[in-house]
Design an enzyme around this catalytic site. Structure first.
Site, PDB file in Angstrom:
ATOM      1  N   CYS A  24       0.840  -1.191   0.000  1.00 62.07           N
ATOM      2  CA  CYS A  24       0.000   0.000   0.000  1.00 62.07           C
ATOM      3  C   CYS A  24       0.882   1.251   0.000  1.00 62.07           C
ATOM      4  O   CYS A  24       1.942   1.288   0.631  1.00 62.07           O
ATOM      5  CB  CYS A  24      -0.921   0.010   1.213  1.00 62.07           C
ATOM      6  SG  CYS A  24      -2.203  -1.261   1.176  1.00 62.07           S
ATOM      7  N   CYS A  27       2.282  -8.494   7.258  1.00 67.06           N
ATOM      8  CA  CYS A  27       0.955  -7.913   7.385  1.00 67.06           C
ATOM      9  C   CYS A  27      -0.063  -8.886   7.953  1.00 67.06           C
ATOM     10  O   CYS A  27      -1.177  -8.483   8.285  1.00 67.06           O
ATOM     11  CB  CYS A  27       0.463  -7.414   6.030  1.00 67.06           C
ATOM     12  SG  CYS A  27       0.323  -8.719   4.793  1.00 67.06           S
TER      13      CYS A  27
END
Length: 242
Positions: free
Chosen positions: A198, A226
């Site tokens: 991201c 993540c």
């Protein structure tokens, strides 16, 4: 429990051959999740150029770089195949933003993991629902946490085989392959972005820094993950299937 990797699979050195053998051995859906990073682009090339029966899905978090969407389109154009998007649930995303703020993931690791869960982990669970095997772009030399990555492992939480056809390739080998085969790559790689996720959570790395140093750089870098590739204990899933 699914079929163990055969001696033939483990002896193969070409990732395309490894993927083809997996398709021949596994009954059921096989899903490849791509982030459009250079490893995933190489795997997409092996899958699509050989017309292997493997679903290709990306986790569209809504916070990706513009260049990631560009390489997504370039890949579809080159290979003539659509790549399906798994997106966050609208209600869960709205609740997350209301709770932590639009960029609240900078304020605590718990908030960041909550964001990753809504934008990535939960969409991944839907994308892998009912799958027999999951293909990833993990490589053993990406980080210390990933050093023990194997060609094939068993994901206990998701009850499927996890397959990393580039596990023993170096980044240089992947880059050389993509250049030789004309595989579309994200323009950010040339700007020092070695691992691309991201936009708010990714930066370029300095010479000599590990590949994943640019991910969540404001946190303790002991485990820059993540939640996609770790088990309930927070450790990278690396057990061999039985």
């Amino acid at each position: 429990m699914l079929a163990r990797a055969s001696a033939a699979t483990t002896a193969l050195t070409d990732p395309g051959d490894r993927l083809a053998e997996l398709c021949a051995r596994i009954a059921g859906r096989i899903v490849f999740t791509t982030s459009f990073g250079i490893e995933d682009q190489a795997i997409s090339h092996f899958i699509m150029s050989r017309d292997l029966g493997i679903e290709i899905v990306t986790l569209d978090t809504g916070r990706l770089f513009p260049s990631t969407y560009t390489v997504w389109d370039e890949t579809e154009q080159k290979y003539g195949r659509r790549i399906r998007a798994a997106t966050p649930e609208a209600a869960a995303l709205s609740a997350l933003v209301a709770d932590i703020g639009i960029n609240g993931f900078y304020h605590s690791k718990d908030a960041r993991l909550a964001c990753c869960h809504v934008r990535k982990v939960e969409p991944l669970a839907r994308a892998l629902g009912g799958a027999a095997a999951w293909i990833t772009g993990l490589r053993a030399d990406q980080s210390g946490e990933r050093a023990a990555v194997a060609l094939e492992s068993w994901d206990e939480e998701r009850a499927l085989i996890k397959f990393a056809p580039l596990f023993d390739w170096t980044r240089a080998e992947v880059a050389a392959f993509c250049a030789a085969e004309g595989v579309p790559v994200n323009s950010l790689h040339a700007e020092g972005f070695l691992s691309i996720g991201c936009q708010p959570c990714t930066r370029a790395v300095a010479p000599g820094e590990p590949e994943r140093a640019g991910r969540w750089w404001w946190e303790d870098q002991g485990s820059a993950e993540c939640g996609l590739h770790v088990g309930p204990d927070g450790r990278l899933v690396r057990d061999q299937p039985e």
